[in-house]
Design a protein around this motif. Structure first.
Motif, PDB file in Angstrom:
ATOM      1  N   GLY A  26       0.820  -1.205   0.000  1.00 44.45           N
ATOM      2  CA  GLY A  26       0.000   0.000   0.000  1.00 44.45           C
ATOM      3  C   GLY A  26       0.852   1.253   0.000  1.00 44.45           C
ATOM      4  N   LEU A  27       1.912   1.240   0.797  1.00 44.49           N
ATOM      5  CA  LEU A  27       2.821   2.386   0.846  1.00 44.49           C
ATOM      6  C   LEU A  27       3.516   2.590  -0.493  1.00 44.49           C
ATOM      7  N   LEU A  28       3.907   1.492  -1.139  1.00 50.30           N
ATOM      8  CA  LEU A  28       4.527   1.583  -2.458  1.00 50.30           C
ATOM      9  C   LEU A  28       3.581   2.228  -3.459  1.00 50.30           C
ATOM     10  N   GLY A  29       2.299   1.850  -3.388  1.00 51.42           N
ATOM     11  CA  GLY A  29       1.318   2.426  -4.297  1.00 51.42           C
ATOM     12  C   GLY A  29       1.187   3.924  -4.138  1.00 51.42           C
ATOM     13  N   VAL A  30       1.166   4.406  -2.890  1.00 51.33           N
ATOM     14  CA  VAL A  30       1.061   5.846  -2.636  1.00 51.33           C
ATOM     15  C   VAL A  30       2.316   6.567  -3.122  1.00 51.33           C
ATOM     16  N   ILE A  31       3.482   5.982  -2.864  1.00 48.44           N
ATOM     17  CA  ILE A  31       4.745   6.602  -3.284  1.00 48.44           C
ATOM     18  C   ILE A  31       4.817   6.720  -4.803  1.00 48.44           C
ATOM     19  N   VAL A  32       4.434   5.648  -5.501  1.00 43.02           N
ATOM     20  CA  VAL A  32       4.460   5.683  -6.968  1.00 43.02           C
ATOM     21  C   VAL A  32       3.492   6.739  -7.492  1.00 43.02           C
ATOM     22  N   PHE A  33       2.299   6.804  -6.907  1.00 47.53           N
ATOM     23  CA  PHE A  33       1.316   7.789  -7.347  1.00 47.53           C
ATOM     24  C   PHE A  33       1.794   9.210  -7.076  1.00 47.53           C
ATOM     25  N   GLY A  34       2.323   9.432  -5.879  1.00 44.54           N
ATOM     26  CA  GLY A  34       2.838  10.756  -5.551  1.00 44.54           C
ATOM     27  C   GLY A  34       3.992  11.161  -6.458  1.00 44.54           C
ATOM     28  N   SER A  35       4.848  10.195  -6.787  1.00 45.30           N
ATOM     29  CA  SER A  35       5.972  10.482  -7.684  1.00 45.30           C
ATOM     30  C   SER A  35       5.484  10.830  -9.079  1.00 45.30           C
ATOM     31  N   SER A  36       4.449  10.123  -9.542  1.00 43.40           N
ATOM     32  CA  SER A  36       3.912  10.413 -10.873  1.00 43.40           C
ATOM     33  C   SER A  36       3.276  11.798 -10.913  1.00 43.40           C
ATOM     34  N   LEU A  37       2.570  12.180  -9.851  1.00 34.96           N
ATOM     35  CA  LEU A  37       1.985  13.521  -9.774  1.00 34.96           C
ATOM     36  C   LEU A  37       3.068  14.586  -9.848  1.00 34.96           C
ATOM     37  N   THR A  38       4.120  14.375  -9.069  1.00 40.09           N
ATOM     38  CA  THR A  38       5.218  15.343  -9.037  1.00 40.09           C
ATOM     39  C   THR A  38       5.887  15.457 -10.397  1.00 40.09           C
ATOM     40  N   MET A  39       6.134  14.319 -11.035  1.00 41.11           N
ATOM     41  CA  MET A  39       6.821  14.320 -12.322  1.00 41.11           C
ATOM     42  C   MET A  39       6.001  15.057 -13.391  1.00 41.11           C
ATOM     43  N   VAL A  40       4.699  14.771 -13.450  1.00 42.69           N
ATOM     44  CA  VAL A  40       3.859  15.402 -14.466  1.00 42.69           C
ATOM     45  C   VAL A  40       3.696  16.890 -14.185  1.00 42.69           C
ATOM     46  N   HIS A  41       3.586  17.254 -12.901  1.00 48.87           N
ATOM     47  CA  HIS A  41       3.481  18.663 -12.540  1.00 48.87           C
ATOM     48  C   HIS A  41       4.735  19.433 -12.956  1.00 48.87           C
ATOM     49  N   ILE A  42       5.891  18.830 -12.737  1.00 51.05           N
ATOM     50  CA  ILE A  42       7.150  19.505 -13.093  1.00 51.05           C
ATOM     51  C   ILE A  42       7.292  19.635 -14.606  1.00 51.05           C
ATOM     52  N   ALA A  43       6.912  18.579 -15.322  1.00 49.56           N
ATOM     53  CA  ALA A  43       7.087  18.576 -16.779  1.00 49.56           C
ATOM     54  C   ALA A  43       5.978  19.319 -17.514  1.00 49.56           C
ATOM     55  N   GLY A  44       4.796  19.411 -16.893  1.00 52.76           N
ATOM     56  CA  GLY A  44       3.658  20.038 -17.562  1.00 52.76           C
ATOM     57  C   GLY A  44       3.695  21.551 -17.480  1.00 52.76           C
ATOM     58  N   THR A  45       3.883  22.197 -18.621  1.00 51.27           N
ATOM     59  CA  THR A  45       3.971  23.663 -18.638  1.00 51.27           C
ATOM     60  C   THR A  45       2.600  24.323 -18.610  1.00 51.27           C
ATOM     61  N   GLY A  46       1.560  23.565 -18.987  1.00 47.43           N
ATOM     62  CA  GLY A  46       0.238  24.188 -19.062  1.00 47.43           C
ATOM     63  C   GLY A  46      -0.664  23.868 -17.897  1.00 47.43           C
ATOM     64  N   ILE A  47      -0.131  23.313 -16.827  1.00 50.28           N
ATOM     65  CA  ILE A  47      -0.960  22.930 -15.683  1.00 50.28           C
ATOM     66  C   ILE A  47      -1.220  24.134 -14.793  1.00 50.28           C
ATOM     67  N   ASP A  48      -2.490  24.382 -14.521  1.00 54.20           N
ATOM     68  CA  ASP A  48      -2.902  25.454 -13.614  1.00 54.20           C
ATOM     69  C   ASP A  48      -3.341  24.818 -12.299  1.00 54.20           C
ATOM     70  N   TRP A  49      -2.511  24.952 -11.279  1.00 51.80           N
ATOM     71  CA  TRP A  49      -2.800  24.339  -9.975  1.00 51.80           C
ATOM     72  C   TRP A  49      -4.124  24.809  -9.400  1.00 51.80           C
ATOM     73  N   MET A  50      -4.500  26.034  -9.706  1.00 50.11           N
ATOM     74  CA  MET A  50      -5.690  26.625  -9.104  1.00 50.11           C
ATOM     75  C   MET A  50      -6.986  26.131  -9.743  1.00 50.11           C
ATOM     76  N   HIS A  51      -6.968  25.890 -11.054  1.00 46.82           N
ATOM     77  CA  HIS A  51      -8.209  25.595 -11.752  1.00 46.82           C
ATOM     78  C   HIS A  51      -8.255  24.218 -12.412  1.00 46.82           C
ATOM     79  N   ASP A  52      -7.124  23.672 -12.818  1.00 47.72           N
ATOM     80  CA  ASP A  52      -7.126  22.373 -13.500  1.00 47.72           C
ATOM     81  C   ASP A  52      -7.276  21.230 -12.499  1.00 47.72           C
ATOM     82  N   TYR A  53      -8.191  20.317 -12.807  1.00 50.05           N
ATOM     83  CA  TYR A  53      -8.378  19.150 -11.953  1.00 50.05           C
ATOM     84  C   TYR A  53      -7.203  18.183 -12.116  1.00 50.05           C
TER      85      TYR A  53
END
Length: 215
Positions: A26-53
């Motif tokens: 379960g912990l591995l699953g959360v870590i992988v998911f959190g890492s994927s969120l971080t990676m896409v957020h860093i790489a995504g230039t068009g992501i709006d933290w305030m409005h984009d789901y």
């Protein structure tokens, strides 16, 4: 011989090794998911933290990373469901809590398999399925947190952890309410969703450590 081996494996831990294994998964699953969120957020230039789901990250150039992370998270939460089932004494509350948490885990898997439509795309059945499943997943997991909190109070191994679980459950409920309001008034719905999601992930991480902790 087998009894002695099992005893030595659990001597320094609260729960037997199968429960701890599910906790680690379960912990591995959360870590992988959190890492994927971080990676896409860093790489995504068009992501709006305030409005984009959060689901819109599936439409980013590295959207496959987010989808894969969510899929692993779903399987990790299914493992966590089994771990919590083995860590609590059989009773009605445990049954309901495990059921709701398991349904939420399945919802994560389905939401990953049916990604949301991009904002500029004509609505499709796949996107509609995603929205329905994602909404139900939030509700199922929030319900599971409250039922687990009540069940913890009635369990000798968990009653000291009940207060932490309840505080996180109430915090998640408040954040979820704020998220619903943010959608209605169209004020920072993306930020509100991320806040609710983070609180749910914190509970998952916390309960994983409870399963794998030493005495």
């Amino acid at each position: 011989m087998n009894t002695g081996f099992a005893s030595s494996m659990t001597r320094g831990h609260v729960f037997p090794w199968p429960v701890r294994l599910f906790g680690w998964l379960g912990l591995l699953g959360v870590i992988v998911f959190g890492s994927s969120l971080t990676m896409v957020h860093i790489a995504g230039t068009g992501i709006d933290w305030m409005h984009d789901y959060v689901s819109n990250m599936a439409n980013e150039p590295l959207g496959w990373v987010f989808i894969a992370g969510a899929f692993v998270h779903g399987w990790g939460n299914l493992a966590l469901t089994m771990g919590l089932r083995g860590a609590l004494h059989p009773e009605r509350l445990r049954t309901w809590a495990v059921l709701f948490f398991g349904l939420a885990a399945v919802g994560i898997l389905l939401a990953a398999l049916f990604p949301v439509d991009s904002p500029d795309q004509i609505p499709t059945m796949t996107g509609q399925v995603h929205r329905i499943v994602a909404s139900a997943t939030f509700l199922f997991e929030l319900t599971a947190l409250f039922v687990f909190s009540i069940a913890f109070r009635r369990n000798r191994r968990w009653h000291r952890q009940q207060a932490v679980s309840l505080v996180l459950s109430v915090s998640a409920a408040v954040a979820m309410t704020a998220f619903i309001i943010a959608i209605q008034v169209d004020v920072a719905p993306g930020l509100a969703e991320r806040t609710a999601l983070v609180i749910l992930l914190v509970w998952e991480i916390w309960v994983c450590f409870q399963l794998i902790r030493s005495r």
